[in-house]
Design an enzyme around this catalytic site. Structure first.
Site, mmCIF file in Angstrom:
data_model
loop_
_atom_site.group_PDB
_atom_site.id
_atom_site.type_symbol
_atom_site.label_atom_id
_atom_site.label_comp_id
_atom_site.label_asym_id
_atom_site.label_seq_id
_atom_site.Cartn_x
_atom_site.Cartn_y
_atom_site.Cartn_z
ATOM 1 N N LYS A 266 -4.456 -4.140 -7.605
ATOM 2 C CA LYS A 266 -5.151 -3.226 -6.698
ATOM 3 C C LYS A 266 -6.631 -3.592 -6.667
ATOM 4 O O LYS A 266 -7.253 -3.785 -7.716
ATOM 5 C CB LYS A 266 -4.976 -1.776 -7.158
ATOM 6 C CG LYS A 266 -3.544 -1.280 -7.074
ATOM 7 C CD LYS A 266 -3.414 0.150 -7.550
ATOM 8 C CE LYS A 266 -1.978 0.652 -7.427
ATOM 9 N NZ LYS A 266 -1.805 2.010 -7.986
ATOM 10 N N LYS B 152 7.666 8.361 -6.691
ATOM 11 C CA LYS B 152 6.757 8.814 -7.730
ATOM 12 C C LYS B 152 7.496 9.781 -8.649
ATOM 13 O O LYS B 152 8.036 10.794 -8.192
ATOM 14 C CB LYS B 152 5.540 9.504 -7.107
ATOM 15 C CG LYS B 152 4.614 8.569 -6.354
ATOM 16 C CD LYS B 152 3.869 7.654 -7.296
ATOM 17 C CE LYS B 152 2.812 6.847 -6.570
ATOM 18 N NZ LYS B 152 2.066 5.971 -7.497
ATOM 19 N N ASP C 147 1.197 -1.735 -13.682
ATOM 20 C CA ASP C 147 0.172 -1.297 -12.730
ATOM 21 C C ASP C 147 -1.085 -0.887 -13.484
ATOM 22 O O ASP C 147 -2.012 -1.669 -13.645
ATOM 23 C CB ASP C 147 0.697 -0.146 -11.880
ATOM 24 C CG ASP C 147 -0.344 0.394 -10.901
ATOM 25 O OD1 ASP C 147 -1.450 -0.171 -10.837
ATOM 26 O OD2 ASP C 147 -0.067 1.377 -10.196
ATOM 27 N N ASP D 91 8.093 4.497 -9.657
ATOM 28 C CA ASP D 91 6.769 4.413 -10.279
ATOM 29 C C ASP D 91 6.555 5.636 -11.155
ATOM 30 O O ASP D 91 6.454 6.757 -10.662
ATOM 31 C CB ASP D 91 5.696 4.335 -9.203
ATOM 32 C CG ASP D 91 4.304 4.111 -9.794
ATOM 33 O OD1 ASP D 91 4.195 3.950 -11.025
ATOM 34 O OD2 ASP D 91 3.330 4.088 -9.027
ATOM 35 N N GLU E 90 8.155 0.764 -12.481
ATOM 36 C CA GLU E 90 6.719 0.496 -12.574
ATOM 37 C C GLU E 90 6.040 1.404 -13.591
ATOM 38 O O GLU E 90 6.212 2.621 -13.569
ATOM 39 C CB GLU E 90 6.092 0.682 -11.188
ATOM 40 C CG GLU E 90 4.610 0.374 -11.131
ATOM 41 C CD GLU E 90 4.061 0.463 -9.709
ATOM 42 O OE1 GLU E 90 2.832 0.474 -9.562
ATOM 43 O OE2 GLU E 90 4.869 0.521 -8.762
#
Length: 369
Positions: A267, A163, A243, A191, A218
């Protein structure tokens, strides 16, 4: 078979450590658990983990929508009529995918238990035997992230999702530190959670990361800027994943038409549950775009639902459903065999929900009959 009762529980799942990403820090994870009962006495569980930064839903609004709109609408309906269930929800309330996911997942849990098969058997059968689990590194100092990565490699992990999403060159330092510590045999996925905002900043970061060998990058730019993803994709050979820029069919059509990504992160909380996720996976498969089932840091309930989708589709090449590993207490018993997860063959979602823990973590609840 008809739905006769729905109980709604607003809970907070305690995290072992705060979960830190570009746009927020979570000391605990708010969740809504749905318990659905039929006239045959079959009970199914669903979950909603909303995120106001991604789906536009809050914990409080999701509870209210389920209590006042969606749950009352479900009473008397056949939980196995998935297309009709979604049509009714979509007609009643625009968007709110995380709220709808809770109803969807509970219906699939019931259907599997009714037919005495795992959920994956309802949506294509089991394709994958096991999936490697990717450990997610929250944003920290380069040293802290590298130390954590090193420790997880000793535990058996072979891939990391880092992250990032602060100032781009500081993020570069974090990524380089982890790569130097774990070597080049370990997969690193980055990400950004929209944190680099635009294509020029992203391309600057990618130039500095040319020799780091990333598996993929991402969502570096803001969610709605599909064209920025197109530009980045044309100027780098690092695979790009979308995403937050993908919710449902509308965005998937645009991504496919513009060839805006190499991979998409599906998701259940962004698209409305298992049934819509399967539709997105089929669209991506037709376009040759690889899929990942991602996490909003759900409990065993939502995580199990995501795994059933992932295990049933060939186009699913990665999963990042690690919520239960991050909690000090969970409502379910999804089993991980780090660094893999192997789903069992029990009916429905295949997990048991501890209702004593559910009550313990519950802030407020409501019953709809």
């Amino acid at each position: 078979m008809k739905i006769t009762e729905i109980e709604i529980f607003a809970i907070e799942l305690p995290l072992i450590e705060p979960f830190i990403i570009s746009y927020d820090t979570y000391p605990s994870m708010p969740s809504i658990i749905v318990k659905m009962t039929t006239d045959e006495g079959i009970v199914g569980f669903g979950e909603s983990v909303p995120d106001e930064h991604v789906t536009g839903e809050t914990w409080e609004s999701t509870y209210a929508v389920l209590k006042n709109q969606l749950a009352p609408l479900m009473i008397g309906q056949d939980p196995m009529a998935f297309e009709k269930i979604h049509a009714l929800m979509d007609k009643a309330v625009y968007q709110v995918p995380a709220a709808k996911a809770a109803i969807d997942i509970a219906c699939f849990d019931i259907a599997g238990k009714k037919l005495d098969v795992p959920v994956y058997q309802l949506i294509g059968g089991r394709y994958h035997e096991k999936f490697p689990i990717t450990h997610v590194l929250s944003i920290g100092t380069p040293e802290k992230m590298a130390n954590e990565a090193e420790e997880r490699v000793r535990q058996g992990y072979r891939s990391f999702k880092m992250k990032v999403g602060t100032e781009v060159m500081k993020d570069v330092e974090r990524i380089q530190a982890v790569r130097e510590r774990v070597g080049f045999d370990i997969a690193i996925r980055v990400d950004v959670n929209q944190g680099w905002e635009n294509s020029s900043t992203t391309l600057r970061g990618l130039r500095a990361l040319r020799d780091v060998d990333l598996d993929w990058l991402e969502q570096p730019v803001v969610a709605d800027d599909i064209d920025a993803m197109v530009e980045i994709k044309s100027k780098t050979d690092i695979p790009l994943m979308i995403d937050e820029g993908l919710h449902g069919v509308k965005e998937m059509r645009e991504i496919i038409a513009k060839r805006a990504a190499d991979k998409v992160n599906i998701k259940l909380m962004k698209c409305g549950g298992i049934y819509p996720a399967m539709k997105l996976a089929t669209m991506a498969e037709m376009a040759g775009i690889e899929c990942q089932i991602g996490s909003m840091v759900e409990s065993s309930v939502g995580s199990a639902a995501g795994f059933h989708v992932a295990f049933s589709k060939k186009i699913m090449t990665s999963v990042e459903l690690t919520g239960p590993l991050k909690f000090s207490k969970d409502v379910g018993n999804l089993k991980y065999d780090v660094p893999f997860i192997c789903l069992n063959e029990r009916p429905g979602l295949g997990i048991d929900v501890d209702e004593a823990v559910l009550q313990e973590l519950c802030h407020y609840s409501h019953v709809v009959k």
